[in-house]
Design a protein around this motif. Structure first.
Motif, PDB file in Angstrom:
ATOM      1  N   GLU A 200     156.230  56.643   5.151  1.00 17.47           N
ATOM      2  CA  GLU A 200     156.875  57.818   5.740  1.00 17.47           C
ATOM      3  C   GLU A 200     157.351  57.531   7.166  1.00 17.47           C
ATOM      4  N   TRP A 207     166.862  58.171   4.298  1.00 20.26           N
ATOM      5  CA  TRP A 207     167.118  58.841   3.029  1.00 20.26           C
ATOM      6  C   TRP A 207     168.456  59.541   2.950  1.00 20.26           C
ATOM      7  N   SER A 219     163.151  61.101  -1.614  1.00 23.12           N
ATOM      8  CA  SER A 219     162.555  61.107  -0.277  1.00 23.12           C
ATOM      9  C   SER A 219     161.432  60.092  -0.174  1.00 23.12           C
ATOM     10  N   SER A 220     161.315  59.233  -1.198  1.00 22.19           N
ATOM     11  CA  SER A 220     160.331  58.155  -1.186  1.00 22.19           C
ATOM     12  C   SER A 220     160.824  57.074  -2.139  1.00 22.19           C
TER      13      SER A 220
END
Length: 1018
Positions: A200, A207, A219-220
């Motif tokens: 993170e 992103w 988002s990951s």
């Protein structure tokens, strides 16, 4: 799908994010087939390899070598999922973001953040107050950069404003790092590895741009991987590694969010992969279970050992290390002599062993001398086992009453050679019940020193000392031996101690030949068997990892290192990939095994589906989208032999988690070597994998580019397996110590493969044109990408010449393997033909032609294509490497690659330095008269004549004499005008490329060019 999927990976149904269209990328080329950031990837891989014991999965078992870097695995997998679009520079930038290799990610990886003061001195800013508070206020103008001296003189304090966002701060830090002007490798050396930074934080800024380019809503990384998998394959991507080894590839695939199938023939490899998934990648509850399990194991083992009272002296001291050595009777003197290569016990503690003669018993007592002087340590550096300076063969050495006795160890053993060529000796072969020598054995074993530790007491610090062996110590030794003897048969029956014979092999013959050990438990003495037996009997799945780590550091093959850790330390059996027997070794006490029981594991949570099976690579029967494999090749470590060291301990008592695996090395089924059996095994494995792939599936094969027939071999395998190559990339994956002089490449080739769906035909003549067009287009694309990325000029090349060369090879291989029939020959049949020694096959000739075509495209700027064709391999090598040196590219692997490309037999004679990261060519003066004799690779060449002339000019010899000598060294100088033109061009080329690094030689080159240009030819 052409496979009966009897084994299935459970793919969880997930809601598809809006905008993600299943199958949208089904027929789109993968990015890895077009681009890879190989220079940055090489720097990152080198950084990871240099971490050594600090690497993420090493704590599971450092005995497994050759681990491919996690960053390399991640790059391959993302490269297989990402699409290659019509915006290649932007594609590359997106991949670098996802790998944490873009400028802003690298700023977030710095161990020490860039300071506000450094940003002010480097980064142009219109308004300082938008970002910083400067105290005292108003002391600076409202623009930057400002000089560091100004900040220093005024004693100014600069701090970030509290309202500056993390992304904005990261952007400015990144800009400052770039403006420092350091090469990427240097910036990486001061940074954390990507897996050491929380995702993170690392991916804070990426992103919006990633989703915009790819049409995703992630988002990951796991979210992105799932969405890309749906777009390419219709579901979360299924990845497999059928040679899972240490688990590096499956672990990284699972960490990315892929569903993973891992298999290996060797159960220890399966165990390491299980540990990667369930220990390093375990959930919080699994890690808590691990902690509790290890604590219970330590407590239980220690209680059993303490109950026997064999590690305490009764005075509050506990044994840390027991030192043992062999003893043998000298056949000349009749004395029993301890076999000690060194008499130094500990360098840090300055302790040496002194052999005190006992004439009555014809043996030596061993006393320890504390606080040894420098002279005593120097004398003790040579013991009773010495090496003859000529043959390097060890011999037994001792002196009695002033008389010196020397006996070769081979003579002592009674080595002999039988008529059939096999060897033998007079060592007794140990029986299953043996774990220590019998009284009449040639080699005896004795305890000669003990390191004792007194734990901290009150204000007193912990104390440690080495002591000579006492009668009490020997009594405790006998007690241990009796206990093991009483329980050996029962423990072997239960599987707590091995009862497995050592099968002779290239590596495993050594314990048999040099000691007579016939069973695996005989590689351990009584103390080692005692502690390992207790550990094995109390271990669950987690505990088996403690057991294997302990066995590696606590065996008769565990070398005592006199200079490590202050006092010394026992080293791992598999610090080398051999089964080397020792004359002396260390045995750790239970307290000293804490690093085996309680290693420091990194923690990641793996949430995707994983499955591990123990079978040969050609037995996979599971639908897979992407195969990423690192198969054994050539001189690979013989794990099928050496890992029986561990298999012997686990095969009869595996925990339930490992019970379904075959606990045998199955040596006969292991893929190994470079012969026909190897190629057949590889074809069988990769053909089976191809069958398990969908039409748009991908395979990436990693291999070390060493063998002279590697490209022909791989082409054979690819053709015969029904595959075709679509790309190849070369990445440096080894550390300085691994880049040994004399070997060729110590990096990794990534070969990208797809199914060959069509049966295309072509003639060799048409093939030539197609290969040339393909190679030239590939070189043009990569050269163009060196100029820009996302509209900005790059500070460093994305691709160096070695990368472009490898891509050229790949382009040639891509064309070749596209066709099923060439000149009327079925290539699958041709690929299956056995190789005849020293005979070029049809495939060999095609590969040679393709590689030569690729090399023709690597003409350095400043040399005309016509002249380049006239040069031999050594000339091309020297000129090409001079071009790279001028651009500060000086890693040895580049010289090795190009030497191979240009077929230079001995490139080392042309180099002044063979350092891994600071190699360089000899200058004209350093070369002197070398390579002037017939048989040398530069002999009789125009380049050699020019270099000789430069040496003369640097010595201030007369220009007329230099010209005369040059025309003598180029016999056709006057008869062939092109030879004179070539000499002039080479002199000019050398002048330009030497100007910065060797200005005096460059000056000589300019003078020579002028002399030759204005020479009267009569």
């Amino acid at each position: 799908m052409e496979v009966a999927a009897t084994e299935k990976l459970e793919v969880r149904a997930t809601a598809q994010p809006g905008g993600v269209v299943p199958g949208a990328l089904a027929n789109t080329p993968a990015l890895i087939e077009r681009l890879m950031p190989v220079q940055k990837l090489s720097a990152e891989a080198y950084k990871e390899q240099m971490a050594v014991q600090g690497k993420t999965l090493t704590a599971l078992g450092s005995y497994w070598k050759g681990r491919k870097p996690l960053i390399l695995n991640r790059a391959c997998l993302l490269g297989c999922l990402l699409p290659a679009t019509d915006q290649p520079a932007r594609d590359l930038a997106i991949l670098e973001m996802l790998l944490g290799m873009d400028d802003e990610s690298l700023a977030g990886r710095q161990k020490r953040a860039v300071s506000p003061k450094e940003i002010l001195t480097l980064v142009p800013l219109n308004r300082l107050e938008d970002y910083f508070e400067v105290r005292p206020a108003g002391a600076l103008p409202v623009a930057a950069p400002v000089s560091a001296l100004l900040l220093e003189l005024n004693g100014l304090r600069v701090n970030w404003r509290a309202d500056v966002t993390a992304p904005e701060r990261r952007r400015l830090e990144a800009e400052a790092l770039v403006l420092r002007g350091q090469p990427y490798r240097e910036r990486v050396s001061a940074a954390l590895r990507p897996e050491e930074v929380a995702p993170e934080l690392l991916q804070l800024h990426i992103w919006k741009e990633v989703n915009s380019h790819l049409g995703t809503q992630a988002s990951s990384l796991p979210e992105l991987v799932e969405q890309l998998g749906i777009m390419r394959f219709g579901h979360r991507p299924r990845v497999a590694d059928t040679f899972s080894g240490s688990g590096q590839i499956p672990f990284e695939a699972a960490r990315l969010g892929c569903d993973v199938y891992a298999s290996d023939l060797n159960p220890i490899a399966c165990m390491l992969t299980w540990g990667a998934f369930n220990i390093v990648g375990g959930t919080a509850s699994q890690r808590e279970a691990l902690r509790e399990s290890q604590q219970a194991l330590v407590k239980g083992v220690k209680a059993e050992v303490d109950r026997l009272e064999v590690e305490s002296d009764g005075q509050g001291w506990r044994a840390k290390v027991f030192l043992y050595c062999l003893e043998a009777r000298c056949p000349q003197s009749g004395w029993l002599v301890p076999l000690l290569p060194k008499l130094i016990v500990s360098k840090g503690f300055k302790v040496v062993a002194e052999l005190v003669p006992d004439p009555e018993n014809k043996r030596y007592n061993i006393e320890l001398r504390q606080q040894a002087t420098v002279a005593m340590l120097a004398a003790a550096d040579r013991g009773t086992v010495r090496t003859d300076g000529n043959s390097r063969e060890p011999y037994l050495y001792h002196v009695v009453d002033g008389k010196e006795y020397r006996t070769k160890i081979s003579t002592l053993r009674g080595d002999y050679r039988r008529p059939d060529g096999s060897t033998g000796n007079r060592l007794r072969q140990w029986e299953k019940s043996d774990f220590q020598p019998r009284p009449d054995d040639l080699y005896q074993e004795r305890l000669y020193a003990v390191q004792w530790v007194r734990p901290r007491q009150g204000d007193e610090p912990e104390r440690s000392e080495f002591r000579a062996v006492t009668a009490d110590d020997l009594a405790r030794e006998q007690k241990v031996a009796r206990y093991v003897a009483e329980h050996l048969a029962d423990w072997q029956e239960k599987g707590w101690i091995p009862d497995m014979r050592i099968e002779p092999g290239d590596k495993t013959i050594e314990p048999i030949r040099t000691r007579g050990w016939m069973y695996w438990h005989q590689l351990f003495n009584a103390r080692q068997l005692l502690v390992a037996g207790f550990t094995n009997s109390m271990s669950d799945a987690f505990g088996k990892f403690a057991l294997t780590r302990m066995l590696n550091k606590n065996s008769r093959l565990s070398r005592w290192d006199i200079g490590v850790g202050g006092g010394g330390a026992t080293q791992g059996v598999f610090d080398t990939q051999a089964m080397n027997t020792l004359y002396n070794y260390g045995t750790r006490g239970t307290d000293a095994l804490s690093d085996s029981f309680e290693p420091s594991f990194k923690q990641f949570s793996i949430l995707s589906e994983t499955k591990i099976s123990s079978h040969a690579a050609n037995e996979i029967n599971t639908p897979i989208d992407i195969f990423l494999t690192d198969p054994p090749y050539g001189d690979a470590v013989k794990y099928e032999e050496i890992l029986e060291f561990f298999i012997a301990w686990l095969r009869k008592s595996p925990p339930p988690e490992f019970a379904d695996w075959v606990w045998d090395s199955r040596r006969a089924l292991a893929i190994k070597g470079e012969d026909e059996a190897f190629r057949r095994s590889m074809v069988s494995a990769y053909a089976r994998m191809a069958t398990c792939m969908p039409a748009n599936g991908l395979q990436v094969v990693m291999f070390t580019h060493q063998s002279s027939t590697i490209w022909a071999d791989m082409a054979n395998i690819v053709w015969a397996a029904g595959l075709q190559a679509t790309a190849a990339w070369y990445v440096v994956t080894e550390t300085d110590s691994a880049l040994r002089a004399g070997s060729y490449v110590k990096g990794t080739v990534l070969l990208v493969l797809r199914k060959r769906e069509e049966n295309l035909r072509i003639t060799r003549d048409d093939l030539a044109y197609e290969i040339q067009d393909e190679v030239e287009e590939q070189v043009r694309q990569l050269t163009g990408l060196n100029q820009q990325v996302m509209g900005r000029q790059r500070a460093e090349n994305v691709f160096e010449d070695a990368d472009i060369q490898m891509a050229g090879y790949a382009a040639a291989l891509r064309v070749l393997t596209r066709y099923s029939v060439i000149d009327g020959r079925d290539m699958t049949t041709e690929a299956a033909r056995p190789r005849v020694r020293n005979q070029e096959t049809f495939v060999d000739s095609l590969i040679k032609f393709a590689v030569d075509t690729a090399n023709q495209c690597l003409v350095p700027q400043g040399i005309s294509a016509g002249h380049w064709k006239q040069l031999n391999g050594a000339e091309r090598f020297y000129l090409k490497m001079l071009d790279l040196e001028d651009r500060d590219v000086k890693t040895l692997d580049n010289y090795q690659n190009f030497a191979k490309a240009f077929k230079v037999r001995d490139y080392q004679v042309l180099l002044a330095s063979l350092k891994a990261n600071d190699a360089r060519l000899r200058s004209a003066s350093e070369m002197g008269r070398a390579e002037m004799s017939e048989g040398a690779e530069l002999y009789g060449t125009v380049l050699r004549a020019v270099l000789y002339a430069l040496m003369q000019l640097e010595r201030d010899e007369d220009g007329a004499i230099v010209q005369a000598q040059l025309t003598h060294n180029i016999p056709t100088y006057y008869a062939d005008l092109t030879q004179r033109e070539l000499a002039i061009e080479l002199a000019g080329y050398l002048a330009r490329h030497l100007a910065r690094r060797r200005p005096e030689e460059a000056k000589a080159a300019r003078i020579l060019r002028e002399l030759l240009t204005h020479q009267q030819l009569g």
